[in-house]
Design a protein around this motif. Structure first.
Motif, PDB file in Angstrom:
ATOM      1  N   GLN A 275      39.414 -58.867 -37.926  1.00 23.19           N
ATOM      2  CA  GLN A 275      40.312 -59.122 -36.811  1.00 23.19           C
ATOM      3  C   GLN A 275      39.549 -59.568 -35.564  1.00 23.19           C
ATOM      4  O   GLN A 275      39.989 -60.437 -34.829  1.00 23.19           O
ATOM      5  N   PHE A 276      38.388 -58.971 -35.331  1.00 26.71           N
ATOM      6  CA  PHE A 276      37.599 -59.348 -34.159  1.00 26.71           C
ATOM      7  C   PHE A 276      37.158 -60.808 -34.261  1.00 26.71           C
ATOM      8  O   PHE A 276      37.249 -61.573 -33.295  1.00 26.71           O
ATOM      9  N   VAL A 279      40.106 -63.099 -33.738  1.00 28.46           N
ATOM     10  CA  VAL A 279      40.439 -63.256 -32.318  1.00 28.46           C
ATOM     11  C   VAL A 279      39.480 -64.238 -31.654  1.00 28.46           C
ATOM     12  O   VAL A 279      39.874 -65.077 -30.839  1.00 28.46           O
ATOM     13  N   ARG A 283      40.794 -67.881 -30.047  1.00 22.28           N
ATOM     14  CA  ARG A 283      40.848 -67.615 -28.617  1.00 22.28           C
ATOM     15  C   ARG A 283      41.587 -68.726 -27.857  1.00 22.28           C
ATOM     16  O   ARG A 283      42.411 -68.444 -26.968  1.00 22.28           O
ATOM     17  N   PRO A 374      39.928 -55.467 -31.192  1.00 18.38           N
ATOM     18  CA  PRO A 374      40.151 -56.914 -31.045  1.00 18.38           C
ATOM     19  C   PRO A 374      41.397 -57.231 -30.221  1.00 18.38           C
ATOM     20  O   PRO A 374      41.400 -58.190 -29.434  1.00 18.38           O
ATOM     21  N   GLU A 377      40.578 -56.808 -26.675  1.00 22.94           N
ATOM     22  CA  GLU A 377      39.755 -57.931 -26.235  1.00 22.94           C
ATOM     23  C   GLU A 377      40.636 -59.124 -25.898  1.00 22.94           C
ATOM     24  O   GLU A 377      40.417 -59.829 -24.884  1.00 22.94           O
ATOM     25  N   MET A 395      32.592 -62.840 -26.192  1.00 21.34           N
ATOM     26  CA  MET A 395      33.056 -61.678 -26.961  1.00 21.34           C
ATOM     27  C   MET A 395      31.921 -60.988 -27.704  1.00 21.34           C
ATOM     28  O   MET A 395      32.017 -59.803 -28.029  1.00 21.34           O
ATOM     29  N   VAL A 478      29.510 -56.642 -35.341  1.00 23.35           N
ATOM     30  CA  VAL A 478      30.725 -56.896 -36.123  1.00 23.35           C
ATOM     31  C   VAL A 478      30.410 -56.968 -37.613  1.00 23.35           C
ATOM     32  O   VAL A 478      31.091 -56.376 -38.443  1.00 23.35           O
TER      33      VAL A 478
END
Length: 835
Positions: A275-276, A279, A283, A374, A377, A395, A478
């Motif tokens: 998921q991070f 994202v 973005r 995420p 963020e 990020m 991550v």
């Protein structure tokens, strides 16, 4: 959130098919393992409880003593008490069947009394054409088998069945069945007087089942009946007896469930990674939606919905897999997963809606937890900046949190000092969680350190990898978070199991000092060696001396299971694996040595007085030391055989250890022993055979643990693969520019592989350190509070190093394969977008 926006967010999962599938599968594995453990043990406990209720029948109370029983003269006064409506005496034995290589529960009952208290045990003569069939249960050789026992043993009504009684084999006639026992309980029933006579229990019974008069308060009647009982005889309710017996496996069940939960948490790390990175990749898309009017809350909720959907799908798949795993486990390992608690049971698989719903919810929570950071963020994102290409690099500028990591480790150390809650090491598992969190918090520091080391090689690819990881250490966090969690779990379990196995091996060496062992019965109930047989074995040529062993169980507390009594020559405790210092008793006092479990459960220590119920009276011993015992989780006490015989007058033995004279042959002495006791009446084994058999049982018990370790590592590798797949796609423009500068596809692939190796190396190194710390917690806290035994720390350094190298190599391969898509297009297409 509108339906259109919901479709936009959910559709993104379909576009990221590989990442979504791996995240979903990771959660499914965690749910499946936890649910399978729950289903298996719930079914086993249910079957065990039904069996206990079957044996208790309609009894309100049970008067129970040691395994060897108590004086049957107690039956008359109890049956005449005004509180008692019906009373039924029982002799309960575990009878060895020499031709079948197993044992069978046998109940000696008074059929006239049992009909009123536990009718399920009533025998029924079904042999056609046999005279006196109506009174067949009174015949001294009549045996009645449940349908399950007949099927398992392959015998029918009218056949004869050989059993071991004392030191001889006796042939019994199968005269009928036990219809009330149902299809799942293998047992035998015979007349109580015949059982007493046949198995050397004249004047002894194991328990008395009582039905009370209507309207009486069970608790008050229990207290009144217990007041006049001899030492070592307790009054229990059937439900309390069932809870005590089932509680023996609780720690094992909890530990496996916690391991499955850790696997589920590792799956949550994978959701976080995917998921991070999603994202970061989307973005600009989110910035565009924000510019069109989407508020922060809706954006955050949309991303949380994505995580929840992954968790829900993974949970549903996990429920299906969990039931499949349970089916396989029932067939392969049994209802106790090989631990030996319910080895005689054959539970049936049932769907548990409550457990399934709970684990489905845990799967959803794991997906939400992974998506939380995420989503936050994205909530903090500034649309104006995010619309510019390259803003996603911000990020990955994670900062290390050494103070927070130190606080986690300090908290873990403090939690290790707290006691268990209800016998469950809750704070020990919380300490494990804090260690994992602390390890992840320091991961950015380690990633930078490994990158700096790589830069010392002065090679272009190494310098590029160093620059990338130094500029965006969050990439390593991550991709490496799942590696840290999975490697830490695998290393911790490997160290704990190796330490346990090595300790068990050395313990077996200490408790098996003889050269040859003769066992009359595996449970010490239906067979024994009388003094005449013991003397003849001692007088055999080639025998230096013998060490008889007598086993029993003692009820010291109605709130706990009976402790094991071991009476054998101990040479002042020198033949026991003592823990700590021993204190010889004063002159005239009899010494006793308690196991670690008994010391913890009954709060006794070296130097304390210990009152044991022996021979129908209370006898005071002095605790001379604490010894290590891995065989009896409920506790054990060892005393000198001479003291036991002086107090009880009991001269028989269940086993005898034989020390051979110099030059004597094991086979020759074993053959001579068989000539004395007869063929198939005893089991003869060397210490090496017993040790090998015990270690094989140990390995089978930890088979599930090994499987969970493999799953954890697999999930970690999924994390590396998924992370680098998404990172490679997000970095296509970067790779395109490198190719414009002269790098080939192969060199870009080597760069991705190198970054994967460095990230995995940092995660693996941290996982090794965290795993070692977790192993110490498991050994010193969790196992001590769960099973009440200690072990010596053993580090399988060679195996751990091989494991670390393998994980790093596989992570490099996974990164290389996952980054393949970033190199499929041309360099022009990769950089055609505006930077």
């Amino acid at each position: 959130m509108s339906r259109v926006l919901g479709r936009i967010f959910i559709a993104s999962l379909a576009r990221r098919r590989l990442a979504t599938a791996l995240s979903l599968f990771a959660i499914a594995l965690g749910v499946a393992l936890g649910l399978a453990v729950q289903i298996i043990h719930a079914a086993a406990l249910d079957e065990f409880g039904r069996g206990m209720r079957l044996l208790a029948g309609e009894a309100d109370l049970q008067v129970a003593g040691s395994r060897e029983g108590f004086d049957d003269a107690l039956y008359g006064p109890l049956a005449m008490r005004e509180e008692v409506a019906d009373a039924s005496p029982v002799v309960e034995l575990e009878v060895r069947l020499p031709l079948h290589g197993r044992s069978l529960p046998l109940f000696g009952i008074d059929a006239l009394r049992a009909a009123h208290v536990h009718p399920a045990l009533m025998p029924q003569a079904t042999e056609p054409g046999r005279e006196g069939a109506a009174l067949a249960w009174l015949q001294p050789d009549a045996l009645f088998l449940s349908s399950a026992a007949q099927a398992e043993l392959g015998v029918a009504v009218g056949d004869r069945l050989d059993v071991v009684a004392a030191a001889r084999v006796v042939s019994l006639h199968v005269a009928g069945g036990v219809p009330g026992a149902g299809q799942g309980r293998a047992l035998a029933v015979m007349d109580i007087a015949a059982a007493q006579q046949l198995f050397g229990r004249v004047g002894r019974i194991t328990r008395i089942d009582l039905s009370l008069k209507e309207g009486l308060d069970v608790a008050a009647a229990r207290d009144a009946l217990a007041a006049g009982l001899p030492p070592g005889v307790e009054v229990l309710t059937p439900s309390a007896a069932e809870e005590l017996a089932a509680g023996l496996s609780r720690a094992y069940r909890v530990n496996l469930t916690m391991l499955a939960t850790i696997a589920l948490v590792t799956g949550g790390f994978l959701v976080f990674s995917t998921q991070f990175l999603a994202v970061a990749r989307r973005r600009q898309e989110f910035a565009f939606l924000r510019a069109l009017g989407l508020d922060r809350g809706s954006l955050m909720r949309g991303l949380l919905v994505e995580g929840a959907v992954v968790g829900l799908a993974g949970g549903l798949l996990g429920i299906v897999l969990g039931h499949g795993i349970a089916v396989v486990a029932f067939a392969v390992a049994g209802g106790d997963l090989g631990a030996g608690y319910f080895s005689a049971l054959s539970p049936a698989l049932r769907f548990d809606p409550v457990a399934s719903g709970a684990y489905l919810l845990l799967g959803v929570l794991a997906g939400l937890a992974g998506a939380w950071q995420p989503a936050r963020e994205a909530w903090h994102m500034l649309p104006a900046l995010a619309l510019k290409s390259g803003d996603e690099a911000a990020m990955f500028r994670f900062r290390a949190h050494p103070r927070s990591a130190s606080a986690c480790l300090a908290g873990a150390a403090a939690l290790c000092l707290l006691p268990s809650l209800g016998g469950v090491p809750v704070f020990g598992y919380l300490a494990v969680a804090l260690i994992l969190v602390g390890a992840v918090l320091v991961l950015p520091i380690l990633v930078r350190g490994f990158a700096r080391i790589a830069s010392l090689l002065r090679r272009p690819l190494w310098r590029l990898a160093n620059a990338r990881l130094a500029a965006a250490p969050g990439q390593g966090v991550v991709a490496g978070a799942g590696v840290v969690a999975s490697v830490a779990l695998a290393v911790a379990m490997a160290i704990m199991v190796a330490s346990f196995r090595d300790s068990v091996d050395r313990w077996l060496t200490a408790v098996l000092p003889a050269d040859l062992y003769v066992s009359a019965s595996p449970q010490g109930t239906s067979g024994f060696l009388d003094p005449a047989v013991l003397e003849r074995i001692t007088a055999l040529p080639g025998v230096s001396r013998t060490m008889p062993l007598r086993f029993d169980s003692l009820r010291l507390d109605d709130r706990r299971l009976p402790v094991a009594l071991i009476a054998r020559p101990l040479d002042g405790g020198k033949l026991l694996p003592l823990v700590g210092l021993a204190t010889p008793p004063a002159a005239g006092e009899m010494p006793a040595w308690v196991s670690e479990a008994m010391a913890d459960l009954f709060a006794v220590a070296t130097g304390d007085a210990l009152v044991l119920p022996l021979g129908g009276k209370s006898v005071t011993f002095r605790v001379a030391g604490v010894w290590r015992d891995y065989a009896r989780q409920q506790g054990a006490v060892a005393i000198e055989l001479a003291d036991y015989r002086a107090v009880t007058g009991d001269l028989v033995a269940n086993d005898v250890g034989v020390l051979l004279a110099e030059g004597a042959s094991f086979d020759t002495v074993a053959a001579a022993v068989r000539d004395i006791v007869g063929e198939n009446t005893v089991r003869i084994a060397s210490p090496g055979e017993i040790r090998a058999r015990s270690l094989a049982i140990f390995d089978r018990t930890f088979l599930v643990t090994y499987a969970m370790e493999a799953v954890a590592v697999l999930i970690g590798l999924f994390g590396v693969s998924t992370s680098f797949a998404v990172l490679a796609i997000a970095r296509r423009k970067e790779f395109g520019m490198l190719r414009h500068l002269g790098m080939t596809r192969r060199e870009v692939g080597r760069l991705i592989t190198l970054e994967g190796v460095l990230t995995a190396a940092a995660g693996t190194a941290l996982g090794l350190a965290a795993g070692t710390a977790i192993a110490v917690v498991l050994i010193e806290v969790v196992n001590r509070q769960s099973f009440h035994w200690s072990m010596d720390l053993t580090l399988p350094i060679g195996g751990l190093l091989a494991f670390a190298v393998t994980v790093i190599a596989l992570a490099g391969i996974a990164a290389r394969v996952s980054g393949y898509q970033a190199m499929r297009g041309t360099a022009v297409m990769a950089v055609r977008e505006d930077w």
